[in-house]
Design a protein around this motif. Structure first.
Motif, short mmCIF file in Angstrom:
data_model
loop_
_atom_site.label_atom_id
_atom_site.label_comp_id
_atom_site.label_asym_id
_atom_site.label_seq_id
_atom_site.Cartn_x
_atom_site.Cartn_y
_atom_site.Cartn_z
N ILE A 1 40.66 99.36 110.99
CA ILE A 1 41.99 98.27 111.04
C ILE A 1 41.62 97.30 111.14
N ILE A 2 42.35 96.28 110.14
CA ILE A 2 42.31 94.93 110.11
C ILE A 2 43.76 94.29 110.19
N ALA A 3 44.59 94.99 110.63
CA ALA A 3 45.85 94.67 110.90
C ALA A 3 47.32 95.59 111.55
N PHE A 4 47.23 94.62 112.38
CA PHE A 4 48.46 96.23 113.74
C PHE A 4 49.00 95.57 114.00
N SER A 5 51.07 95.74 113.61
CA SER A 5 51.82 95.56 113.79
C SER A 5 51.75 93.57 114.12
N GLY A 6 51.30 93.27 113.11
CA GLY A 6 52.00 91.69 112.88
C GLY A 6 50.62 90.61 113.43
N TYR B 1 45.73 85.49 112.81
CA TYR B 1 46.80 85.39 111.45
C TYR B 1 48.03 86.59 111.94
N THR B 2 49.29 86.28 111.75
CA THR B 2 50.42 86.96 111.87
C THR B 2 51.01 87.22 110.43
N TRP B 3 51.24 88.65 110.54
CA TRP B 3 52.47 88.50 109.17
C TRP B 3 54.10 87.88 109.76
N CYS B 4 54.31 86.83 110.61
CA CYS B 4 55.46 86.56 110.86
C CYS B 4 55.92 84.85 111.82
N VAL B 5 55.93 84.85 111.38
CA VAL B 5 56.30 83.25 112.12
C VAL B 5 57.07 83.81 114.20
N VAL B 6 57.64 84.70 114.15
CA VAL B 6 58.04 85.39 114.72
C VAL B 6 56.95 86.16 115.70
N ASP B 7 56.09 86.69 115.33
CA ASP B 7 54.89 87.19 116.08
C ASP B 7 54.18 86.04 116.43
N ALA B 8 53.89 85.40 115.59
CA ALA B 8 52.86 83.93 116.04
C ALA B 8 53.60 83.42 117.52
N ILE B 9 55.56 83.25 117.24
CA ILE B 9 55.51 82.58 118.57
C ILE B 9 55.51 83.67 119.71
N LEU B 10 56.05 85.55 119.10
CA LEU B 10 55.94 85.93 120.38
C LEU B 10 54.61 86.36 121.17
N SER C 1 65.08 80.43 109.53
CA SER C 1 65.64 81.87 109.10
C SER C 1 64.78 82.70 109.64
N TRP C 2 66.10 83.37 109.11
CA TRP C 2 65.84 85.45 110.32
C TRP C 2 67.34 86.17 108.83
N GLY D 1 57.95 93.09 104.14
CA GLY D 1 58.58 92.80 102.64
C GLY D 1 60.27 92.20 103.43
N SER D 2 60.56 93.70 104.18
CA SER D 2 61.54 93.64 104.36
C SER D 2 62.67 92.88 105.99
N LEU D 3 61.15 91.58 106.55
CA LEU D 3 61.62 91.26 107.58
C LEU D 3 61.11 89.84 107.60
N CYS D 4 59.17 90.01 107.20
CA CYS D 4 58.54 89.66 107.74
C CYS D 4 58.48 88.08 106.85
N ASN D 5 58.45 88.64 105.62
CA ASN D 5 58.60 87.53 104.55
C ASN D 5 59.63 86.87 103.76
N HIS D 6 60.98 87.39 104.66
CA HIS D 6 62.26 86.79 104.53
C HIS D 6 62.06 85.53 106.37
N VAL D 7 61.80 85.14 106.83
CA VAL D 7 61.28 84.71 108.17
C VAL D 7 60.13 83.70 108.34
N SER D 8 60.89 82.57 108.18
CA SER D 8 59.93 81.43 107.70
C SER D 8 59.82 80.06 108.44
N PHE D 9 58.99 79.19 109.41
CA PHE D 9 59.55 78.12 109.58
C PHE D 9 59.97 76.90 107.88
N PHE D 10 60.84 76.09 109.22
CA PHE D 10 61.01 74.75 107.72
C PHE D 10 60.87 73.10 108.16
N ALA D 11 60.36 72.51 107.81
CA ALA D 11 60.29 71.63 107.99
C ALA D 11 61.87 70.05 107.98
N SER D 12 62.14 70.67 107.88
CA SER D 12 63.55 70.33 107.26
C SER D 12 65.33 70.58 107.32
#
Length: 203
Positions: A73-78, A96-105, A147-148, A159-170
């Motif tokens: 196992i090289i990754a699990f639940s984010g 590393y995390t799959w989502c920016v939300v993962d990194a926060i939580l 984004s959310w 594909g359905s969540l993590c790839n669409h949740v990102s940080f934006f600098a502006s």
């Protein structure tokens, strides 16, 4: 952040674990702590950490995990030991995390101080923030936008969540993303953690 974490955690549990009839997701923290050692987890070790039948463990791994060619196992639940767009630096180790939300939580779930490095998906501007447990210490730049999307395909979380949740600098780049993703929403990082502003539902 605690109320917001509980809100998201509860929604994820409803979506991801209802089919497995698991009462809680404490096993995820045990697996995270193992991954934080910086290496992959053997299948036998995974079975010991998850503490359910092998058939159920394999089903959960198939839904929430990633393995290498040897089946480790090289990754699990984010949380991942292999590179993604979001670096999660804790105790001097690069994860590393799959989502920016993962990194926060995950900083709160694991009760650790972390530095998170990401980039704006529109103009590649560097983004960095530091979190200590449930406390956001600082971000560069400030304010940050996020984004959310609310619809989640549990067979394709990344594909359905993590790839669409990102940080934006502006706000400019955030609005550009929203123009191409009209079903999404843009919030400031502070607004994101108000439960009334977010939701999650199964596709």
């Amino acid at each position: 952040m605690k109320n917001q974490r509980k809100y998201i955690d509860g929604q994820l549990n409803d979506i991801l674990f209802s089919e497995f009839k698991i009462k809680n997701s404490d096993f995820i923290l045990r697996i995270f702590q193992e991954l934080m050692l910086g290496s992959s987890i053997s299948k036998n070790r995974f079975y010991k950490l998850i503490k359910v039948s092998k058939d159920k463990a394999d089903a959960i791994l198939n839904k929430l995990g990633e393995t290498d060619v040897q089946g480790n196992i090289i990754a699990f639940s984010g949380l991942s030991t292999v590179p993604t767009k979001h670096r999660f630096i804790v105790n001097g180790k690069m994860l590393y995390t799959w989502c920016v939300v993962d990194a926060i939580l995950f900083a709160e779930w694991l009760d650790v101080e972390v530095n998170v490095h990401s980039s704006d998906p529109i103009d590649s501007s560097p983004i960095e923030l530091q979190i200590n447990g449930s406390q956001l210490l600082w971000t560069t730049p400030y304010p940050l936008f996020i984004s959310w999307v609310e619809s989640v395909d549990t067979c394709n979380i990344k594909g359905s969540l993590c790839n669409h949740v990102s940080f934006f600098a502006s706000e400019r780049t955030a609005k550009q993303w929203l123009k191409n993703n009209p079903d999404g929403k843009i919030l400031t990082l502070e607004d994101f953690f108000e439960p009334k502003n977010i939701g999650m539902k199964c596709c």
